[in-house]
Design a protein around this motif. Sequence first.
Motif, PDB file in Angstrom:
ATOM      1  N   GLY A 231       0.784  -1.229   0.000  1.00 31.32           N
ATOM      2  CA  GLY A 231       0.000   0.000   0.000  1.00 31.32           C
ATOM      3  C   GLY A 231       0.815   1.277   0.000  1.00 31.32           C
ATOM      4  N   ASP A 232       2.082   1.205   0.357  1.00 32.72           N
ATOM      5  CA  ASP A 232       2.920   2.405   0.367  1.00 32.72           C
ATOM      6  C   ASP A 232       4.360   2.021   0.045  1.00 32.72           C
ATOM      7  OD1 ASP A 232       3.343   5.152   0.621  1.00 32.72           O
ATOM      8  OD2 ASP A 232       3.856   5.002   2.739  1.00 32.72           O
ATOM      9  N   LEU A 233       4.523   1.048  -0.840  1.00 30.38           N
ATOM     10  CA  LEU A 233       5.850   0.516  -1.125  1.00 30.38           C
ATOM     11  C   LEU A 233       6.641   1.480  -2.007  1.00 30.38           C
ATOM     12  CD1 LEU A 233       7.520  -2.060  -0.575  1.00 30.38           C
ATOM     13  CD2 LEU A 233       6.748  -2.923  -2.784  1.00 30.38           C
ATOM     14  N   SER A 234       7.866   1.726  -1.593  1.00 29.71           N
ATOM     15  CA  SER A 234       8.754   2.600  -2.351  1.00 29.71           C
ATOM     16  C   SER A 234      10.186   2.325  -1.901  1.00 29.71           C
ATOM     17  CB  SER A 234       8.404   4.075  -2.114  1.00 29.71           C
ATOM     18  OG  SER A 234       8.946   4.521  -0.877  1.00 29.71           O
ATOM     19  N   PRO A 235      11.185   2.846  -2.617  1.00 29.79           N
ATOM     20  CA  PRO A 235      12.579   2.639  -2.209  1.00 29.79           C
ATOM     21  C   PRO A 235      12.904   3.244  -0.845  1.00 29.79           C
ATOM     22  CG  PRO A 235      12.455   3.409  -4.483  1.00 29.79           C
ATOM     23  CD  PRO A 235      11.096   3.562  -3.903  1.00 29.79           C
ATOM     24  N   TYR A 236      11.977   4.030  -0.301  1.00 26.83           N
ATOM     25  CA  TYR A 236      12.222   4.681   0.984  1.00 26.83           C
ATOM     26  C   TYR A 236      11.781   3.833   2.174  1.00 26.83           C
ATOM     27  CZ  TYR A 236      13.377   8.815  -1.705  1.00 26.83           C
ATOM     28  OH  TYR A 236      13.984   9.684  -2.580  1.00 26.83           O
ATOM     29  N   ASP A 269       2.217   0.737  -6.068  1.00 24.51           N
ATOM     30  CA  ASP A 269       3.424   0.086  -5.552  1.00 24.51           C
ATOM     31  C   ASP A 269       4.330  -0.350  -6.706  1.00 24.51           C
ATOM     32  OD1 ASP A 269       2.540   0.450  -2.991  1.00 24.51           O
ATOM     33  OD2 ASP A 269       2.117  -1.674  -2.580  1.00 24.51           O
ATOM     34  N   CYS A 270       3.723  -0.944  -7.736  1.00 25.32           N
ATOM     35  CA  CYS A 270       4.496  -1.388  -8.903  1.00 25.32           C
ATOM     36  C   CYS A 270       5.186  -0.200  -9.579  1.00 25.32           C
ATOM     37  CB  CYS A 270       3.590  -2.092  -9.910  1.00 25.32           C
ATOM     38  SG  CYS A 270       2.939  -3.686  -9.353  1.00 25.32           S
ATOM     39  N   THR A 271       4.458   0.900  -9.725  1.00 24.66           N
ATOM     40  CA  THR A 271       5.006   2.086 -10.389  1.00 24.66           C
ATOM     41  C   THR A 271       6.171   2.664  -9.598  1.00 24.66           C
ATOM     42  OG1 THR A 271       2.839   2.591 -11.353  1.00 24.66           O
ATOM     43  CG2 THR A 271       4.455   4.387 -11.261  1.00 24.66           C
ATOM     44  N   ASN A 272       6.002   2.775  -8.265  1.00 20.17           N
ATOM     45  CA  ASN A 272       7.073   3.332  -7.428  1.00 20.17           C
ATOM     46  C   ASN A 272       8.345   2.486  -7.509  1.00 20.17           C
ATOM     47  OD1 ASN A 272       5.445   5.418  -6.547  1.00 20.17           O
ATOM     48  ND2 ASN A 272       4.816   4.355  -4.677  1.00 20.17           N
ATOM     49  N   VAL A 273       8.167   1.182  -7.420  1.00 23.19           N
ATOM     50  CA  VAL A 273       9.320   0.277  -7.444  1.00 23.19           C
ATOM     51  C   VAL A 273       9.992   0.281  -8.812  1.00 23.19           C
ATOM     52  CG1 VAL A 273       9.986  -2.145  -7.371  1.00 23.19           C
ATOM     53  CG2 VAL A 273       8.501  -1.218  -5.588  1.00 23.19           C
ATOM     54  N   CYS A 274       9.205   0.147  -9.862  1.00 20.65           N
ATOM     55  CA  CYS A 274       9.777   0.059 -11.212  1.00 20.65           C
ATOM     56  C   CYS A 274      10.464   1.364 -11.620  1.00 20.65           C
ATOM     57  CB  CYS A 274       8.692  -0.296 -12.218  1.00 20.65           C
ATOM     58  SG  CYS A 274       8.061  -1.986 -12.019  1.00 20.65           S
ATOM     59  N   ARG A 279      15.456   4.103 -13.153  1.00 23.72           N
ATOM     60  CA  ARG A 279      16.425   5.188 -12.971  1.00 23.72           C
ATOM     61  C   ARG A 279      17.821   4.652 -12.675  1.00 23.72           C
ATOM     62  NH1 ARG A 279      12.136   7.444 -10.000  1.00 23.72           N
ATOM     63  NH2 ARG A 279      13.177   6.928  -8.025  1.00 23.72           N
ATOM     64  N   ARG A 280      17.899   3.454 -12.123  1.00 27.43           N
ATOM     65  CA  ARG A 280      19.198   2.849 -11.814  1.00 27.43           C
ATOM     66  C   ARG A 280      19.745   2.037 -12.998  1.00 27.43           C
ATOM     67  NH1 ARG A 280      19.122   6.087  -8.446  1.00 27.43           N
ATOM     68  NH2 ARG A 280      19.508   5.900  -6.190  1.00 27.43           N
ATOM     69  N   GLY A 281      19.006   2.050 -14.112  1.00 28.10           N
ATOM     70  CA  GLY A 281      19.530   1.412 -15.311  1.00 28.10           C
ATOM     71  C   GLY A 281      18.943   0.055 -15.641  1.00 28.10           C
ATOM     72  N   GLU A 288       3.556  -4.325 -16.751  1.00 29.79           N
ATOM     73  CA  GLU A 288       3.870  -5.744 -16.895  1.00 29.79           C
ATOM     74  C   GLU A 288       3.971  -6.418 -15.528  1.00 29.79           C
ATOM     75  OE1 GLU A 288       7.562  -8.471 -18.576  1.00 29.79           O
ATOM     76  OE2 GLU A 288       7.136  -6.525 -19.522  1.00 29.79           O
ATOM     77  N   LEU A 289       4.641  -5.738 -14.585  1.00 29.68           N
ATOM     78  CA  LEU A 289       4.748  -6.289 -13.234  1.00 29.68           C
ATOM     79  C   LEU A 289       3.374  -6.375 -12.585  1.00 29.68           C
ATOM     80  CD1 LEU A 289       6.382  -7.257 -10.792  1.00 29.68           C
ATOM     81  CD2 LEU A 289       6.734  -4.844 -10.165  1.00 29.68           C
ATOM     82  N   PHE A 290       2.553  -5.348 -12.790  1.00 29.17           N
ATOM     83  CA  PHE A 290       1.196  -5.348 -12.238  1.00 29.17           C
ATOM     84  C   PHE A 290       0.400  -6.530 -12.766  1.00 29.17           C
ATOM     85  CE2 PHE A 290      -3.283  -3.937 -12.696  1.00 29.17           C
ATOM     86  CZ  PHE A 290      -3.602  -3.790 -11.346  1.00 29.17           C
ATOM     87  N   GLY A 291       0.456  -6.760 -14.085  1.00 32.65           N
ATOM     88  CA  GLY A 291      -0.274  -7.874 -14.669  1.00 32.65           C
ATOM     89  C   GLY A 291       0.211  -9.207 -14.130  1.00 32.65           C
ATOM     90  N   GLU A 292       1.519  -9.332 -13.952  1.00 29.66           N
ATOM     91  CA  GLU A 292       2.089 -10.558 -13.415  1.00 29.66           C
ATOM     92  C   GLU A 292       1.578 -10.824 -11.990  1.00 29.66           C
ATOM     93  OE1 GLU A 292       6.473 -11.904 -11.801  1.00 29.66           O
ATOM     94  OE2 GLU A 292       6.375 -10.693 -13.643  1.00 29.66           O
ATOM     95  N   LEU A 293       1.519  -9.749 -11.185  1.00 30.80           N
ATOM     96  CA  LEU A 293       1.068  -9.911  -9.803  1.00 30.80           C
ATOM     97  C   LEU A 293      -0.431 -10.188  -9.728  1.00 30.80           C
ATOM     98  CD1 LEU A 293       3.131  -7.039  -8.131  1.00 30.80           C
ATOM     99  CD2 LEU A 293       3.532  -9.491  -7.974  1.00 30.80           C
ATOM    100  N   VAL A 294      -1.214  -9.533 -10.564  1.00 34.19           N
ATOM    101  CA  VAL A 294      -2.657  -9.778 -10.569  1.00 34.19           C
ATOM    102  C   VAL A 294      -2.938 -11.240 -10.905  1.00 34.19           C
ATOM    103  CG1 VAL A 294      -4.817  -9.278 -11.782  1.00 34.19           C
ATOM    104  CG2 VAL A 294      -3.328  -7.397 -11.084  1.00 34.19           C
ATOM    105  N   ALA A 295      -2.132 -11.829 -11.776  1.00 31.80           N
ATOM    106  CA  ALA A 295      -2.307 -13.245 -12.112  1.00 31.80           C
ATOM    107  C   ALA A 295      -2.134 -14.126 -10.887  1.00 31.80           C
ATOM    108  CB  ALA A 295      -1.325 -13.644 -13.212  1.00 31.80           C
TER     109      ALA A 295
END
Length: 298
Positions: A231-236, A269-274, A279-281, A288-295
């Motif tokens: 619900g609040d996942l991020s690199p922080y 959460d997917c957007t924040n993480v991706c 940005r790190r390359g 795509e990650l969202f679709g994978e997790l919804v599955a």
Amino acid sequence: MFQENLSPDLDASRIDPRIDPGIDPGIDPRFVFDYQSYDEVEPGQRWSTWLSVEPLSRGPEPRPDWVVTSQGAIDTELGILKTGKEADVFLLDRTDPHDPAQSVVMAAKRYRAPDHRTFHRSASYTEGRSMKRSRDERAIKRKSTFGREVAAGEWAVSEWNALKRCWELGLPVPYPVQVDGTEILMEWISVDGETAPRLAQTRPEPALLASYLDQLRDAMATLVQAGLVHGDLSPYNILAAGERLVIIDLPQLVDLVGNAQGFDFLLRDCTNVCSWFTRRGLEVDPQELFGELVAHAF
């Protein structure tokens, strides 16, 4: 040393005074024991609260070996680790002065007093949850002083329950030691004696970066399979403890289906993480990650 008189049916002549020269020959050694006195605690210290909380307020079993359960342990404040809008995190040393092997440094997360703001965006996170007492729920909605006190305790309990559930699911979270009111004691995540940095502060090499992504993907999938979203996942709120990641700050854990915004939180959460990995390359598509997790959710 404590001495107890023999009962009439015990034969005092059978007691061997050579066992301990200080024992009266008429004293049964079964009633003799040594004891150690504990000094009074100093300012900034308190007696361990481990035995003063309910059993259900202690961490799940099997407990790690480092958890200190001694009744004679003393909690010592070591300073503040992190300040936040809703809670502050301190370092706390719990040590038995007569048994140095029972010693650990933990993180103590304390939710703010009622005169401070409560959890931001709390209404959207708590949708689908229910409280045991309607009086408490009404007080929170009115934002009264009592309501703010209840809210602080509710968020502490919410994070405690989330930590326990995630730990039992095998997720990379700090081990929850105990909860007492608005204070949660948990595992201190450290590297070489220093607090592990947030993922946002790191610049890992490509191989480690890819490993980090795999770890997060697996953790998010495990959550979704259990019907949950951070619900609040991020690199922080992800710590980089060497080669492993540890997810923190879980009070807002969301029911994926029970909360009408559950899938929106998952996409965010997917957007924040991706975004951080990109940005790190390391190019990662949040959709795509969202679709994978919804599955994994069905």
